[in-house]
Scaffold this motif. Sequence first.
Motif, PDB file in Angstrom:
ATOM      1  N   HIS A  29      60.101   5.714 -42.591  1.00 42.22           N
ATOM      2  CA  HIS A  29      59.886   6.452 -43.831  1.00 42.22           C
ATOM      3  C   HIS A  29      58.475   7.044 -43.856  1.00 42.22           C
ATOM      4  CE1 HIS A  29      63.670   5.265 -45.546  1.00 42.22           C
ATOM      5  NE2 HIS A  29      63.369   3.984 -45.538  1.00 42.22           N
ATOM      6  N   LYS A  30      57.501   6.262 -43.409  1.00 34.71           N
ATOM      7  CA  LYS A  30      56.121   6.746 -43.388  1.00 34.71           C
ATOM      8  C   LYS A  30      55.965   7.885 -42.385  1.00 34.71           C
ATOM      9  CE  LYS A  30      51.328   5.133 -43.050  1.00 34.71           C
ATOM     10  NZ  LYS A  30      50.446   3.941 -42.855  1.00 34.71           N
ATOM     11  N   GLU A  31      56.594   7.756 -41.210  1.00 33.17           N
ATOM     12  CA  GLU A  31      56.525   8.809 -40.203  1.00 33.17           C
ATOM     13  C   GLU A  31      57.216  10.084 -40.686  1.00 33.17           C
ATOM     14  OE1 GLU A  31      58.145   7.226 -36.629  1.00 33.17           O
ATOM     15  OE2 GLU A  31      56.632   5.647 -36.477  1.00 33.17           O
ATOM     16  N   LEU A  32      58.323   9.932 -41.387  1.00 29.43           N
ATOM     17  CA  LEU A  32      59.031  11.097 -41.911  1.00 29.43           C
ATOM     18  C   LEU A  32      58.174  11.826 -42.942  1.00 29.43           C
ATOM     19  CD1 LEU A  32      61.517  12.884 -42.108  1.00 29.43           C
ATOM     20  CD2 LEU A  32      62.505  11.224 -43.723  1.00 29.43           C
ATOM     21  N   HIS A  33      57.476  11.074 -43.785  1.00 26.15           N
ATOM     22  CA  HIS A  33      56.587  11.695 -44.768  1.00 26.15           C
ATOM     23  C   HIS A  33      55.505  12.506 -44.065  1.00 26.15           C
ATOM     24  CE1 HIS A  33      53.289  11.921 -47.732  1.00 26.15           C
ATOM     25  NE2 HIS A  33      54.275  11.980 -48.618  1.00 26.15           N
ATOM     26  N   ALA A  34      54.915  11.939 -43.017  1.00 26.24           N
ATOM     27  CA  ALA A  34      53.867  12.646 -42.276  1.00 26.24           C
ATOM     28  C   ALA A  34      54.425  13.895 -41.597  1.00 26.24           C
ATOM     29  CB  ALA A  34      53.243  11.711 -41.246  1.00 26.24           C
ATOM     30  N   ALA A  35      55.627  13.788 -41.015  1.00 24.13           N
ATOM     31  CA  ALA A  35      56.228  14.929 -40.338  1.00 24.13           C
ATOM     32  C   ALA A  35      56.574  16.043 -41.321  1.00 24.13           C
ATOM     33  CB  ALA A  35      57.481  14.480 -39.579  1.00 24.13           C
ATOM     34  N   LEU A  36      57.100  15.683 -42.482  1.00 26.73           N
ATOM     35  CA  LEU A  36      57.424  16.688 -43.496  1.00 26.73           C
ATOM     36  C   LEU A  36      56.163  17.384 -44.001  1.00 26.73           C
ATOM     37  CD1 LEU A  36      60.142  14.767 -45.509  1.00 26.73           C
ATOM     38  CD2 LEU A  36      60.478  16.977 -44.371  1.00 26.73           C
ATOM     39  N   LEU A  40      55.600  21.437 -43.664  1.00 27.46           N
ATOM     40  CA  LEU A  40      55.320  22.334 -44.781  1.00 27.46           C
ATOM     41  C   LEU A  40      53.964  23.018 -44.639  1.00 27.46           C
ATOM     42  CD1 LEU A  40      56.684  20.091 -47.671  1.00 27.46           C
ATOM     43  CD2 LEU A  40      57.774  22.112 -46.670  1.00 27.46           C
ATOM     44  N   ARG A  41      53.029  22.359 -43.985  1.00 30.88           N
ATOM     45  CA  ARG A  41      51.683  22.912 -43.817  1.00 30.88           C
ATOM     46  C   ARG A  41      51.645  24.019 -42.766  1.00 30.88           C
ATOM     47  NH1 ARG A  41      47.773  23.122 -40.421  1.00 30.88           N
ATOM     48  NH2 ARG A  41      49.084  22.078 -38.885  1.00 30.88           N
ATOM     49  N   ASP A  42      52.481  23.917 -41.746  1.00 32.83           N
ATOM     50  CA  ASP A  42      52.423  24.812 -40.603  1.00 32.83           C
ATOM     51  C   ASP A  42      53.139  26.129 -40.905  1.00 32.83           C
ATOM     52  OD1 ASP A  42      52.434  26.066 -38.150  1.00 32.83           O
ATOM     53  OD2 ASP A  42      53.020  24.280 -37.018  1.00 32.83           O
ATOM     54  N   ARG A 105      59.385  20.811 -51.811  1.00 31.57           N
ATOM     55  CA  ARG A 105      59.697  21.512 -50.557  1.00 31.57           C
ATOM     56  C   ARG A 105      60.447  22.802 -50.846  1.00 31.57           C
ATOM     57  NH1 ARG A 105      64.257  21.923 -47.711  1.00 31.57           N
ATOM     58  NH2 ARG A 105      65.279  20.390 -49.051  1.00 31.57           N
ATOM     59  N   TYR A 106      59.866  23.924 -50.392  1.00 32.09           N
ATOM     60  CA  TYR A 106      60.536  25.209 -50.502  1.00 32.09           C
ATOM     61  C   TYR A 106      60.596  25.901 -49.136  1.00 32.09           C
ATOM     62  CZ  TYR A 106      59.783  24.215 -55.387  1.00 32.09           C
ATOM     63  OH  TYR A 106      59.769  23.599 -56.618  1.00 32.09           O
ATOM     64  N   LYS A 107      60.787  25.103 -48.110  1.00 32.78           N
ATOM     65  CA  LYS A 107      61.021  25.595 -46.757  1.00 32.78           C
ATOM     66  C   LYS A 107      62.346  24.969 -46.316  1.00 32.78           C
ATOM     67  CE  LYS A 107      57.479  26.069 -43.967  1.00 32.78           C
ATOM     68  NZ  LYS A 107      56.379  25.803 -42.973  1.00 32.78           N
ATOM     69  N   PRO A 108      63.300  25.767 -45.845  1.00 31.22           N
ATOM     70  CA  PRO A 108      64.659  25.247 -45.612  1.00 31.22           C
ATOM     71  C   PRO A 108      64.768  24.274 -44.445  1.00 31.22           C
ATOM     72  CG  PRO A 108      64.478  27.528 -44.887  1.00 31.22           C
ATOM     73  CD  PRO A 108      63.204  27.211 -45.595  1.00 31.22           C
ATOM     74  N   ILE A 109      65.666  23.308 -44.629  1.00 32.74           N
ATOM     75  CA  ILE A 109      66.012  22.357 -43.573  1.00 32.74           C
ATOM     76  C   ILE A 109      67.533  22.298 -43.472  1.00 32.74           C
ATOM     77  CG2 ILE A 109      65.912  19.960 -42.793  1.00 32.74           C
ATOM     78  CD1 ILE A 109      63.275  19.646 -44.240  1.00 32.74           C
ATOM     79  N   ILE A 110      68.038  22.329 -42.254  1.00 36.17           N
ATOM     80  CA  ILE A 110      69.468  22.255 -41.987  1.00 36.17           C
ATOM     81  C   ILE A 110      69.803  20.845 -41.528  1.00 36.17           C
ATOM     82  CG2 ILE A 110      71.350  23.138 -40.538  1.00 36.17           C
ATOM     83  CD1 ILE A 110      69.499  25.702 -40.257  1.00 36.17           C
ATOM     84  N   GLY A 111      70.808  20.243 -42.123  1.00 36.42           N
ATOM     85  CA  GLY A 111      71.264  18.935 -41.680  1.00 36.42           C
ATOM     86  C   GLY A 111      72.295  19.091 -40.570  1.00 36.42           C
TER      87      GLY A 111
END
Length: 267
Positions: A29-36, A40-42, A105-111
């Motif tokens: 969960h912590k790694e996912l937060h950092a990755a998200l 969003l920053r990039d 989050r306003y950048k799209p992600i596809i599952g």
Amino acid sequence: MPLHYETEGEVAVFTIENGAVNPTTPAMHKELHAALTEFLRDGRIRCGILTGAGDRAFCAGDDIKTTRRDTTSEQALADHLWPHGGEGEVPHDFSWSRDVLAIERYKPIIGAVNGWCVGMGLIYLLTLTDIRIAASTARFGFPEIAYGMGGAGGSTRLLRVMPHTAAMWMLLTGEPIDAAEAERAFLVNRVVPPERLMNEARAVAAKICRHPPVAVRVEMEASYRAQDLGRAEAIAFTKHLYRLQRLGIAGGGDALEGGFLYHRETP
């Protein structure tokens, strides 16, 4: 690491990678937060894909075998109010999932769903993805109610995604549904053979990446925020975003290409 993040041109891929059925852990969960946050920053990254490693499971939910620290009722309350207090490098509970779900989050992600997608895995699919592709072998469910842990419907607002009866069947019986039923109930957009899953997700990501990033951002923010507004407020808010977008185009912005404003975020 239980969460693998990599970029492929303008697309980022988040892969849950934690054994045979990819359960989530406090560290994941912590790694996912950092990755998200990085995603969003990039400004170079235009779209994301969230999937699971292997073919048995997208994600089987929180790992019930995770050792949790012993807490008194007072300590449990403190952990709830100050969730990361004194945890150091290693999280002591699953509270980072709250931070993940709270990200704007306003950048799209596809599952891209392969195999079982249940519990916290399904919560993440519902809250972190905007378009969903499922392998024909995918299965979806919320089994928590059998263990006295209801509430997934409210936290995910499942009734906004699926018809009322379909959502309540999943939530109240705790029974999983297959990919075909998930498509009929609008939980996923389409079902494909397992070997085509990631290619299909990448093809959809490529379609999104062809559009001006500001237009994608405005479309997502207008759509998501309008759900919690009255009709008049939603129209006014959408018009406001549209005018700002057009003003940026008229003013030249960062760059004009094909008549659209292209804006690259800076770190």
